[in-house]
Design an enzyme around this catalytic site. Sequence first.
Site, short mmCIF file in Angstrom:
data_model
loop_
_atom_site.label_atom_id
_atom_site.label_comp_id
_atom_site.label_asym_id
_atom_site.label_seq_id
_atom_site.Cartn_x
_atom_site.Cartn_y
_atom_site.Cartn_z
N THR A 180 0.90 -1.16 0.00
CA THR A 180 0.00 0.00 0.00
C THR A 180 0.93 1.20 0.00
OG1 THR A 180 -1.73 -1.12 1.27
CG2 THR A 180 -1.68 1.25 1.46
N ASP A 211 -8.94 -1.81 3.67
CA ASP A 211 -9.09 -0.70 4.61
C ASP A 211 -8.74 0.65 4.00
OD1 ASP A 211 -6.40 -1.79 4.46
OD2 ASP A 211 -5.86 -0.29 5.97
N GLY A 232 -1.06 -3.02 5.61
CA GLY A 232 -1.10 -4.37 6.17
C GLY A 232 -2.42 -5.02 5.80
N1 GLY Z 1 -4.03 -2.50 3.44
C1 GLY Z 1 -4.38 -2.72 2.11
C2 GLY Z 1 -5.39 -3.74 1.90
O1 GLY Z 1 -5.53 -4.65 2.71
O2 GLY Z 1 -6.05 -3.69 0.92
#
Ligand code: GLY
Length: 324
Positions: A180, A211, A232
Amino acid sequence: MHAHNIPVALALHGGCGVMAEHEMSTREWQEARDALQAALTAGWRILQHQGSALDAVQAAVVVLEDSIYFNAGYGAALNADGEHELDASIMDGTTLAAGAVCAARHIRNPILAARYLLEGGDAVLLTGAGADAYAQQQRLACVENQYFTTPRRIEALSKMREHQAAGTFKTARESEKHGTVGAVALDSLGHLAAATSTGGYTNKPVGRIGDSPIIGAGTYARDGVCAVSGTGQGELFIRHVFAHDIAARILYGNETLEHAAQHLIMGTFHEQGIGAGAVAIDGQGNVSAPFNTLGMFRGWVNADGTGVVASHQQEFPFVLPSLV
Ligand code: GLY
């Protein structure tokens, strides 16, 4: 120099799923760090010219989306159908205005569509075809889905399918799964902003949303409190309302930024074997960049104005361009 004597601050991450050092060449690590440096420089230039924290985080994230080394925009992870569905969000800590897109397939820089939504002040989150159509209406650059595909992502998908067939997904390393990008900033007027963008994880189910586009989970900003961007396993970040949890710890619990930012990453997530990281800035310009994995692509600007980028433990200082 700074209006109201408020120190400007900037930090970014390129994901906590970095590979082991031997898995990329010296040249590739250097190029990845160069991209982090370019992203920091883009954001810093804006802050140095009394630009807004929102513009700074957006500029930093665009550079990271355009780099092949990070899982966002160009070079994003492939889903179970071998296609890309991209998530991004941006938040203004002054007004709590926010914009986000999820499962977008054609927006070259998803963070730009998120910013348009923030400015529009109407819908906060658009999904899939609706997000793509919105970006087109705003005349943002749109591309074929294959534009985002790189050889490294094709290889990662085939490895992840092998893990799936063998039932070993849980043992796959963080670098095979996640990634990310994100940025947080404090501007010369004391305003905070946060932005996050991702391709999710390799071999994710079609339609899965992480998220990153969920305000309060992967991204949050509130003036006087903090700005946060996480990286994450998104499902855990959503369930713990990760970014807002950090803000609540500071606002209601009087915790320091460092303590609040470390809480879930080094506590619950670490204990459960969940790879996680974040960058966060508070209203005084303190920076925190915790991670519990082998490494996290990251960068920030120190109080003395020197830049720092890193992927693993070693930190690489560099000189940022001065004003004008
Ligand atoms: N943190 C990025 C995702 O899980 O999509």
